[in-house]
Write a protein that holds these residues in place. Structure first.
Motif, PDB file in Angstrom:
ATOM      1  N   ALA A 114       8.129  -0.280  11.955  1.00 13.53           N
ATOM      2  CA  ALA A 114       8.832   0.246  10.776  1.00 13.53           C
ATOM      3  C   ALA A 114       8.096   1.443  10.193  1.00 13.53           C
ATOM      4  O   ALA A 114       8.711   2.418   9.763  1.00 13.53           O
ATOM      5  N   PHE A 115       6.780   1.372  10.198  1.00 14.79           N
ATOM      6  CA  PHE A 115       5.983   2.483   9.675  1.00 14.79           C
ATOM      7  C   PHE A 115       6.150   3.729  10.547  1.00 14.79           C
ATOM      8  O   PHE A 115       6.424   4.815  10.047  1.00 14.79           O
ATOM      9  N   PHE A 116       5.991   3.563  11.844  1.00 14.45           N
ATOM     10  CA  PHE A 116       5.981   4.732  12.726  1.00 14.45           C
ATOM     11  C   PHE A 116       7.375   5.268  13.033  1.00 14.45           C
ATOM     12  O   PHE A 116       7.524   6.458  13.317  1.00 14.45           O
ATOM     13  N   ILE A 117       8.410   4.445  12.959  1.00 16.72           N
ATOM     14  CA  ILE A 117       9.769   4.957  13.169  1.00 16.72           C
ATOM     15  C   ILE A 117      10.172   5.855  12.001  1.00 16.72           C
ATOM     16  O   ILE A 117      11.013   6.749  12.148  1.00 16.72           O
ATOM     17  N   ALA A 118       9.539   5.657  10.856  1.00 14.17           N
ATOM     18  CA  ALA A 118       9.820   6.499   9.696  1.00 14.17           C
ATOM     19  C   ALA A 118       9.470   7.965   9.975  1.00 14.17           C
ATOM     20  O   ALA A 118      10.117   8.867   9.445  1.00 14.17           O
ATOM     21  N   TYR A 119       8.467   8.197  10.820  1.00 10.46           N
ATOM     22  CA  TYR A 119       8.129   9.572  11.188  1.00 10.46           C
ATOM     23  C   TYR A 119       9.301  10.235  11.908  1.00 10.46           C
ATOM     24  O   TYR A 119       9.632  11.385  11.638  1.00 10.46           O
TER      25      TYR A 119
ATOM     26  N   PHE B 194       4.316   5.440  -2.939  1.00  9.81           N
ATOM     27  CA  PHE B 194       3.951   4.598  -4.083  1.00  9.81           C
ATOM     28  C   PHE B 194       4.990   3.498  -4.309  1.00  9.81           C
ATOM     29  O   PHE B 194       4.654   2.331  -4.508  1.00  9.81           O
ATOM     30  N   VAL B 195       6.263   3.860  -4.235  1.00  9.82           N
ATOM     31  CA  VAL B 195       7.342   2.875  -4.381  1.00  9.82           C
ATOM     32  C   VAL B 195       7.248   1.837  -3.263  1.00  9.82           C
ATOM     33  O   VAL B 195       7.395   0.634  -3.502  1.00  9.82           O
ATOM     34  N   GLY B 196       6.973   2.293  -2.039  1.00  6.07           N
ATOM     35  CA  GLY B 196       6.810   1.361  -0.932  1.00  6.07           C
ATOM     36  C   GLY B 196       5.656   0.399  -1.150  1.00  6.07           C
ATOM     37  O   GLY B 196       5.764  -0.796  -0.871  1.00  6.07           O
TER      38      GLY B 196
ATOM     39  N   ALA C 168       3.881  -5.245  -3.269  1.00  2.00           N
ATOM     40  CA  ALA C 168       3.055  -5.908  -4.284  1.00  2.00           C
ATOM     41  C   ALA C 168       3.892  -6.823  -5.184  1.00  2.00           C
ATOM     42  O   ALA C 168       3.445  -7.913  -5.538  1.00  2.00           O
ATOM     43  N   PHE C 169       5.091  -6.388  -5.538  1.00  2.00           N
ATOM     44  CA  PHE C 169       5.920  -7.177  -6.451  1.00  2.00           C
ATOM     45  C   PHE C 169       6.804  -8.206  -5.746  1.00  2.00           C
ATOM     46  O   PHE C 169       7.215  -9.189  -6.352  1.00  2.00           O
ATOM     47  N   PHE C 170       7.131  -7.954  -4.488  1.00  2.00           N
ATOM     48  CA  PHE C 170       7.972  -8.873  -3.718  1.00  2.00           C
ATOM     49  C   PHE C 170       7.296  -9.173  -2.385  1.00  2.00           C
ATOM     50  O   PHE C 170       7.696  -8.652  -1.352  1.00  2.00           O
ATOM     51  N   PRO C 171       6.260 -10.010  -2.391  1.00  2.00           N
ATOM     52  CA  PRO C 171       5.496 -10.253  -1.158  1.00  2.00           C
ATOM     53  C   PRO C 171       6.215 -11.195  -0.192  1.00  2.00           C
ATOM     54  O   PRO C 171       6.009 -12.397  -0.213  1.00  2.00           O
TER      55      PRO C 171
ATOM     56  N   ALA D 212       7.983  -6.358   3.220  1.00  2.00           N
ATOM     57  CA  ALA D 212       6.888  -5.734   3.972  1.00  2.00           C
ATOM     58  C   ALA D 212       7.426  -4.701   4.953  1.00  2.00           C
ATOM     59  O   ALA D 212       6.872  -3.601   5.073  1.00  2.00           O
ATOM     60  N   VAL D 213       8.522  -5.043   5.637  1.00  2.00           N
ATOM     61  CA  VAL D 213       9.128  -4.093   6.577  1.00  2.00           C
ATOM     62  C   VAL D 213       9.634  -2.864   5.821  1.00  2.00           C
ATOM     63  O   VAL D 213       9.369  -1.721   6.214  1.00  2.00           O
ATOM     64  N   CYS D 214      10.357  -3.092   4.735  1.00  2.00           N
ATOM     65  CA  CYS D 214      10.880  -1.973   3.932  1.00  2.00           C
ATOM     66  C   CYS D 214       9.730  -1.154   3.332  1.00  2.00           C
ATOM     67  O   CYS D 214       9.788   0.080   3.300  1.00  2.00           O
TER      68      CYS D 214
END
Length: 188
Positions: free
Chosen positions: A63-68, A96-98, A103-106, A111-113
């Motif tokens: 999910a992190f790297f597909i964002a690139y 920051f939002v990510g 942090a607020f919805f663990p 986590a994927v989002c």
């Protein structure tokens, strides 16, 4: 000469060389690498915390790297329209939002989002800083600044897991110490 969005421009509207901007770009390279390379040490904690299979865990860095791939071209188009400073600020806000989403919805879905949003922010930053480095440092110094940026990138990739591990170990030892303080001494 006018100062527009913290970038010094001459009367033609072209950007002038700026050591301040080059240092800022180096700092951004550090941040990108620090955040990117802290994902690895997070994975074992996410496996335990969310009780995940290895298949589900593989989706997290994906999910992190597909964002690139998703954000690179749109980021370039946004830079053309809104300039470098606004896109850099937007990139940090998206990351920051990510971060706060997790942090607020663990949970696993957040986590994927979260990792996707952080990856979008990092992709936006990469698209901004690479051409900005060439312009701010001067084309004749671009090779030097590019190598320096990669050294800083490597330094952050070395430091980030250590910082994470240090924080985890420190919190674990603090919890152990607090547990030991609350234990009652045995009487003989």
């Amino acid at each position: 000469m006018q100062i527009d969005n913290a970038i010094i421009r001459n009367s033609n509207g072209n950007m002038k060389r700026s050591v301040y901007i080059v240092v800022l770009i180096m700092l951004v390279f550090f941040v990108i690498s620090f955040l990117t390379n802290i994902i690895g040490p997070l994975i074992p904690d996410m496996i335990k915390g969310f009780n995940l299979s290895l298949t589900l865990v593989a989706i997290l860095p994906f999910a992190f790297f597909i964002a690139y791939g998703v954000m690179s071209i749109p980021s370039g188009m946004l830079i053309e329209k809104y300039r470098e400073k606004k896109i850099m600020i937007s990139a940090f806000i998206v990351a920051f939002v990510g971060s706060f989403l997790l942090a607020f919805f663990p949970n696993y879905i957040s986590a994927v989002c979260s990792l996707f949003l952080i990856g979008c922010g990092m992709a936006m930053l990469q698209v901004v800083i690479n051409p900005l480095l060439r312009t701010a440092g001067g084309e004749e110094h671009y090779a030097f600044y590019s190598i320096m940026a990669q050294l800083i990138f490597g330094l952050a990739s070395f430091i980030s897991p250590l910082v994470y591990s240090g924080n985890v170990l420190q919190n674990t030892s603090c919890q152990k110490n607090m547990f030991q303080l609350t234990k009652f001494p045995r009487q003989a």
